[in-house]
Design an enzyme around this catalytic site. Structure first.
Site, PDB file in Angstrom:
ATOM      1  N   ASP A  39     -19.817  25.147 -14.159  1.00 57.68           N
ATOM      2  CA  ASP A  39     -21.000  26.058 -13.576  1.00 57.68           C
ATOM      3  C   ASP A  39     -21.400  25.663 -12.445  1.00 57.68           C
ATOM      4  OD1 ASP A  39     -22.597  23.681 -14.114  1.00 57.68           O
ATOM      5  OD2 ASP A  39     -23.359  24.570 -15.170  1.00 57.68           O
ATOM      6  N   GLY A 124     -31.262  13.027 -24.900  1.00 59.64           N
ATOM      7  CA  GLY A 124     -30.312  12.453 -24.777  1.00 59.64           C
ATOM      8  C   GLY A 124     -29.594  13.537 -25.238  1.00 59.64           C
ATOM      9  N   GLY A 126     -27.212  16.133 -24.916  1.00 57.97           N
ATOM     10  CA  GLY A 126     -26.638  17.127 -24.839  1.00 57.97           C
ATOM     11  C   GLY A 126     -27.349  18.406 -25.095  1.00 57.97           C
ATOM     12  N   SER A 130     -34.390  18.583 -21.623  1.00 59.10           N
ATOM     13  CA  SER A 130     -35.174  18.582 -19.773  1.00 59.10           C
ATOM     14  C   SER A 130     -35.192  20.022 -19.937  1.00 59.10           C
ATOM     15  CB  SER A 130     -34.311  17.645 -19.234  1.00 59.10           C
ATOM     16  OG  SER A 130     -33.406  18.137 -19.077  1.00 59.10           O
ATOM     17  N   ASP A 174     -27.752  25.575 -18.463  1.00 58.82           N
ATOM     18  CA  ASP A 174     -28.532  25.265 -19.184  1.00 58.82           C
ATOM     19  C   ASP A 174     -29.759  26.065 -19.174  1.00 58.82           C
ATOM     20  OD1 ASP A 174     -27.029  23.265 -19.263  1.00 58.82           O
ATOM     21  OD2 ASP A 174     -28.031  21.365 -19.052  1.00 58.82           O
TER      22      ASP A 174
END
Ligand code: GLA
Length: 388
Positions: A39, A124, A126, A130, A174
């Protein structure tokens, strides 16, 4: 989740009173089928939003303060709008504050707000826990302030929150997947133009199984930023001879042979992986459209090998899990997923063989690595939405 939403609302009334009812926003985590670390090199990715999500109950206040609570941690945090800046080490308020700050940066008058956050996206792992929080926040504030931002603009704001308040120079994948996801589809996203296409992903008798290593090595974010710089260095060397090359998306392996390999073998290997991975995604996406899931699966294994040996973002736990399933006929494809150095592997597995696979791999992993192995069967659900 119905129950959780009810308790979120109850907690909200308890903490902030009942005079302003909150809206509730759901913003999901994501998987990525193929196209990793492409990306920020302006390539393509193939992510999808999943059934695990961050939930935020939020309403405006009458003053200029932000009052936050992390429901799952039972922690609270308060800050005045005029003091908005990253706090301490990367802790949960930063994702919300970073997202709120983007409104100020756009010269939109931000108001004080109360918010309670709860999430079932494992941290955490993946799965972009967040990004889910950042996107929930931008989406919610846009609604409360009636700013009418378009979705892609909100995606970009959420990405900036990660850059500025979490210090990870992430690409767009994301946040884009969280906001733009569509049930039973993957998104083929061109990270250069932000053009995208929904590709159906409902495979008869095959499920997405996520195996969580339950480890997040501490070098994850520093190594991520280093990889980004290594790619930029390769582009700079190529650009001296080909000014039309702006990112590794524009580069070929022949260019690497000529301008990068003679200068630095390590940077050559890193950037070669990216050039190959961008091409692999294009072909993998065609496999998917043709229904040739076995061909796609083979490419996922190839991606893993590249991420592990060339891009060097895997770790022994991830390699163990992928190697374990490699010879298993029920596993169509598998690879580490996301930034790396821990988190989950993504596995396309024949549905009727999942129990048996888990029964084999879980004790083996736990014995070998001394860590628990957790697993989820992910379904592909819609992106960010206001649910109440
Ligand atoms: C992290 C980043 C994304 C992407 C992936 C690797 O998830 O946040 O932008 O770069 O790593 O593909």
């Amino acid at each position: 989740m119905e129950n959780n939403i009810k308790s979120l609302k109850e907690e909200f009334s308890k903490l902030f009173g009942t005079n302003r009812q909150p809206i509730i926003v759901r913003s999901p985590g994501r998987v990525n089928i193929i196209g990793e670390h492409t990306d920020y090199n302006n390539g393509f990715v193939l992510p999808a939003s999943i059934d695990k999500a961050a939930y935020m109950a939020i309403s405006l206040r009458d003053d200029d303060e932000i009052h936050l609570m992390a429901f799952d941690l039972n922690e609270t945090f308060t800050i005045a709008l005029k003091d908005l800046k990253p706090v301490g080490d990367i802790s949960w308020p930063n994702y919300i504050l970073g997202a709120a700050a983007q409104f100020q940066k756009k010269n939109i008058t931000l108001k004080g707000f109360n918010a309670i956050l709860s999430s079932d996206v494992p941290m955490g792992a993946g799965l972009s826990s967040s990004a889910a929080v950042e996107c929930a926040t931008v989406f919610a504030i846009n609604e409360l302030l009636q700013t009418n931002l378009d979705k892609v603009e909100m995606v970009l704001m959420a990405q900036k929150a990660e850059h500025e308040y979490a210090g990870v120079m992430c690409g767009i994948m994301d946040q884009f997947a969280s906001v733009m996801g569509k049930r039973d589809h993957v998104i083929k996203l061109d990270c250069r133009s932000l053009e995208y296409e929904y590709v159906p992903f409902k495979l008869d008798g095959i499920k997405i199984l996520l195996l969580n290593t339950n480890v997040k090595h501490s070098l994850a974010s520093s190594a991520y930023n280093t990889r980004r710089q290594e790619c930029e260095q390769a582009v700079a060397w190529i650009k001296e001879h080909h000014p039309e090359v702006h990112s590794l998306r524009d580069a070929t392996e022949a260019m690497l042979d000529e301008y990068v390999l003679p200068k630095d073998a390590l940077i050559d290997m890193r950037s070669r992986f990216i050039v190959q991975e961008i091409a692999r995604l294009q072909q993998g996406c065609e496999d998917l459209k043709k229904g040739d899931i076995n061909a796609l699966g083979k490419k996922m294994f190839a991606t893993h090998d590249g991420l592990s040996k060339m891009y060097a973002v895997s770790c022994k736990e991830l390699d163990y899990l992928v190697d374990f399933v490699r010879k298993n006929d029920a596993v169509i494809g598998a690879r580490m997923m996301g930034g790396g150095f821990g988190g989950c592997t993504i596995n396309l597995v024949k549905e009727d063989a999942i129990d048996e696979l888990v029964a084999l791999i879980k004790p083996a992993y736990e014995k070998e690595m001394g860590l628990p192995l957790t697993y989820y069967i992910a379904s592909i659900e819609n992106g960010t939405e206001i649910i109440s």
